[in-house]
Design a protein around this motif. Structure first.
Motif, PDB file in Angstrom:
ATOM      1  N   MET A  20       0.831  -1.198   0.000  1.00 50.83           N
ATOM      2  CA  MET A  20       0.000   0.000   0.000  1.00 50.83           C
ATOM      3  C   MET A  20       0.866   1.248   0.000  1.00 50.83           C
ATOM      4  N   LYS A  21       1.959   1.257   0.797  1.00 51.71           N
ATOM      5  CA  LYS A  21       2.850   2.410   0.856  1.00 51.71           C
ATOM      6  C   LYS A  21       3.499   2.653  -0.489  1.00 51.71           C
ATOM      7  N   VAL A  22       3.963   1.592  -1.130  1.00 51.98           N
ATOM      8  CA  VAL A  22       4.604   1.731  -2.440  1.00 51.98           C
ATOM      9  C   VAL A  22       3.615   2.273  -3.455  1.00 51.98           C
ATOM     10  N   ARG A  23       2.390   1.745  -3.426  1.00 54.59           N
ATOM     11  CA  ARG A  23       1.375   2.194  -4.373  1.00 54.59           C
ATOM     12  C   ARG A  23       1.044   3.663  -4.155  1.00 54.59           C
ATOM     13  N   ASP A  24       0.942   4.103  -2.878  1.00 52.90           N
ATOM     14  CA  ASP A  24       0.643   5.496  -2.595  1.00 52.90           C
ATOM     15  C   ASP A  24       1.747   6.397  -3.130  1.00 52.90           C
ATOM     16  N   TYR A  25       3.003   6.002  -2.924  1.00 51.91           N
ATOM     17  CA  TYR A  25       4.115   6.795  -3.428  1.00 51.91           C
ATOM     18  C   TYR A  25       4.108   6.830  -4.951  1.00 51.91           C
ATOM     19  N   SER A  26       3.844   5.713  -5.579  1.00 49.62           N
ATOM     20  CA  SER A  26       3.864   5.666  -7.032  1.00 49.62           C
ATOM     21  C   SER A  26       2.764   6.544  -7.618  1.00 49.62           C
ATOM     22  N   GLN A  27       1.628   6.611  -6.951  1.00 50.27           N
ATOM     23  CA  GLN A  27       0.534   7.448  -7.427  1.00 50.27           C
ATOM     24  C   GLN A  27       0.923   8.917  -7.355  1.00 50.27           C
ATOM     25  N   ALA A  28       1.535   9.316  -6.240  1.00 51.62           N
ATOM     26  CA  ALA A  28       1.971  10.708  -6.096  1.00 51.62           C
ATOM     27  C   ALA A  28       3.078  11.044  -7.094  1.00 51.62           C
ATOM     28  N   ILE A  29       4.004  10.113  -7.286  1.00 50.35           N
ATOM     29  CA  ILE A  29       5.100  10.343  -8.236  1.00 50.35           C
ATOM     30  C   ILE A  29       4.554  10.505  -9.647  1.00 50.35           C
ATOM     31  N   ALA A  30       3.614   9.645 -10.037  1.00 51.18           N
ATOM     32  CA  ALA A  30       3.035   9.718 -11.375  1.00 51.18           C
ATOM     33  C   ALA A  30       2.289  11.029 -11.574  1.00 51.18           C
ATOM     34  N   ALA A  31       1.539  11.456 -10.556  1.00 57.25           N
ATOM     35  CA  ALA A  31       0.764  12.693 -10.667  1.00 57.25           C
ATOM     36  C   ALA A  31       1.680  13.911 -10.780  1.00 57.25           C
ATOM     37  N   LEU A  32       2.660  14.012  -9.877  1.00 58.30           N
ATOM     38  CA  LEU A  32       3.565  15.158  -9.891  1.00 58.30           C
ATOM     39  C   LEU A  32       4.429  15.177 -11.147  1.00 58.30           C
ATOM     40  N   SER A  33       4.848  14.005 -11.601  1.00 55.28           N
ATOM     41  CA  SER A  33       5.678  13.932 -12.804  1.00 55.28           C
ATOM     42  C   SER A  33       4.910  14.446 -14.021  1.00 55.28           C
ATOM     43  N   ASN A  34       3.673  13.993 -14.176  1.00 61.76           N
ATOM     44  CA  ASN A  34       2.884  14.422 -15.330  1.00 61.76           C
ATOM     45  C   ASN A  34       2.484  15.890 -15.228  1.00 61.76           C
ATOM     46  N   LEU A  35       2.252  16.369 -14.014  1.00 61.65           N
ATOM     47  CA  LEU A  35       1.976  17.795 -13.822  1.00 61.65           C
ATOM     48  C   LEU A  35       3.161  18.643 -14.271  1.00 61.65           C
ATOM     49  N   SER A  36       4.359  18.250 -13.840  1.00 56.73           N
ATOM     50  CA  SER A  36       5.561  19.023 -14.187  1.00 56.73           C
ATOM     51  C   SER A  36       5.906  18.893 -15.670  1.00 56.73           C
ATOM     52  N   ILE A  37       5.593  17.751 -16.272  1.00 57.34           N
ATOM     53  CA  ILE A  37       5.862  17.564 -17.703  1.00 57.34           C
ATOM     54  C   ILE A  37       5.175  18.654 -18.515  1.00 57.34           C
ATOM     55  N   GLN A  38       3.868  18.768 -18.345  1.00 55.57           N
ATOM     56  CA  GLN A  38       3.119  19.708 -19.173  1.00 55.57           C
ATOM     57  C   GLN A  38       3.364  21.150 -18.750  1.00 55.57           C
ATOM     58  N   TYR A  39       3.612  21.369 -17.467  1.00 46.89           N
ATOM     59  CA  TYR A  39       3.920  22.729 -17.009  1.00 46.89           C
ATOM     60  C   TYR A  39       5.184  23.239 -17.689  1.00 46.89           C
ATOM     61  N   ASN A  40       6.221  22.408 -17.701  1.00 45.33           N
ATOM     62  CA  ASN A  40       7.500  22.827 -18.283  1.00 45.33           C
ATOM     63  C   ASN A  40       7.441  22.922 -19.805  1.00 45.33           C
ATOM     64  N   PHE A  41       6.568  22.150 -20.432  1.00 44.99           N
ATOM     65  CA  PHE A  41       6.371  22.297 -21.872  1.00 44.99           C
ATOM     66  C   PHE A  41       5.696  23.633 -22.198  1.00 44.99           C
ATOM     67  N   SER A  42       4.714  24.027 -21.395  1.00 44.01           N
ATOM     68  CA  SER A  42       3.870  25.186 -21.708  1.00 44.01           C
ATOM     69  C   SER A  42       4.427  26.511 -21.206  1.00 44.01           C
ATOM     70  N   MET A 153       6.268   2.666 -13.457  1.00 41.60           N
ATOM     71  CA  MET A 153       6.209   2.529 -12.004  1.00 41.60           C
ATOM     72  C   MET A 153       4.771   2.394 -11.524  1.00 41.60           C
ATOM     73  N   ARG A 154       3.881   3.157 -12.121  1.00 38.81           N
ATOM     74  CA  ARG A 154       2.481   3.102 -11.701  1.00 38.81           C
ATOM     75  C   ARG A 154       1.853   1.763 -12.062  1.00 38.81           C
ATOM     76  N   SER A 155       2.153   1.246 -13.247  1.00 40.99           N
ATOM     77  CA  SER A 155       1.557  -0.023 -13.670  1.00 40.99           C
ATOM     78  C   SER A 155       2.121  -1.194 -12.873  1.00 40.99           C
ATOM     79  N   GLU A 156       3.408  -1.148 -12.550  1.00 41.11           N
ATOM     80  CA  GLU A 156       4.042  -2.258 -11.842  1.00 41.11           C
ATOM     81  C   GLU A 156       3.627  -2.343 -10.382  1.00 41.11           C
ATOM     82  N   THR A 157       3.195  -1.223  -9.796  1.00 42.36           N
ATOM     83  CA  THR A 157       2.801  -1.235  -8.390  1.00 42.36           C
ATOM     84  C   THR A 157       1.295  -1.345  -8.214  1.00 42.36           C
ATOM     85  N   THR A 158       0.564  -1.578  -9.292  1.00 43.85           N
ATOM     86  CA  THR A 158      -0.873  -1.791  -9.209  1.00 43.85           C
ATOM     87  C   THR A 158      -1.112  -3.268  -8.931  1.00 43.85           C
ATOM     88  N   ALA A 159      -1.002  -3.609  -7.667  1.00 40.36           N
ATOM     89  CA  ALA A 159      -1.083  -5.023  -7.281  1.00 40.36           C
ATOM     90  C   ALA A 159      -2.510  -5.469  -6.975  1.00 40.36           C
TER      91      ALA A 159
END
Length: 207
Positions: A20-42, A153-159
């Motif tokens: 559960m801890k790993v999944r929670d971290y992976s969810q936050a990492i995926a969200a923040l990563s995708n947020l920063s991706i488009q922010y830095n592009f735009s 990371m998100r797909s691999e931790t979806t147990a």
């Protein structure tokens, strides 16, 4: 319940809690990563408009950092060249050294590229744009590397058997939409703070 059953139950519970801890971290990492991706592009579009918004407007004030069309094209396109490089390199690196170390490297590149874009762009317009182009490429490598790593990371931790991998990955990519909107919100706030007329060569601090 015998001691063996208790130990087995505790062990299973510990593994579930750890997952559960790993999944929670992976969810936050995926969200923040995708947020920063488009922010830095735009965000470059807002930055370039504030640095030189003269365009074809004869009544506009002198530009703080005048630039050529070639510089404009390079500033807008180099980040995508870096992103393609990052996707190829960081995807392989994630397989070679592990997802977490590769994600640390790609986040470090994003951090260095973004920070250097803000702190190292001094001097003449030519120097500023040259440094900014180099920083945007570094930033692009970091941002591009997040695409394969965050999704993997998100797909691999979806147990959880009741969770669909595609849905969990899509939840992470959803945050690209707020990331694309955020630079324009920041730009409107800056205009509200400094005033719409306080830009150009006559207002370097505000610019």
């Amino acid at each position: 319940m015998c001691i063996r059953d208790r130990v087995s139950t505790q062990s299973t519970g510990a593994r579930s809690f750890s997952t559960m801890k790993v999944r929670d971290y992976s969810q936050a990492i995926a969200a923040l990563s995708n947020l920063s991706i488009q922010y830095n592009f735009s965000v470059i579009a807002i930055a370039l408009a504030l640095m030189d918004n003269t365009g074809d407007d004869d009544g506009a004030p002198p530009a703080a950092y005048p630039r050529t069309g070639t510089q404009t094209s390079a500033l807008k396109g180099v980040v995508f060249a870096g992103a393609i490089t990052g996707q190829l390199v960081m995807g392989y690196l994630g397989d070679a050294i592990g997802r977490n170390p590769a994600m640390i490297i790609t986040n470090a590149l994003s951090f260095v590229g973004a920070l250097a874009s803000a702190l190292c762009t001094w001097g003449s317009s030519t120097s500023v744009y040259g440094i900014l182009i180099a920083c945007r490429f570094i930033l692009g490598v970091g941002v591009g590397g997040k695409y394969p790593l965050a999704a993997t990371m998100r797909s691999e931790t979806t147990a959880d058997a009741h969770s669909h991998i595609s849905t969990e990955v899509a939840k992470g990519f959803f945050w690209q939409t707020p990331g694309a909107i955020a630079p324009y919100v920041v730009g409107m706030i800056l205009l509200g703070v400094f005033g719409e007329e306080n830009h150009g060569a006559n207002h370097m601090d505000a610019t």
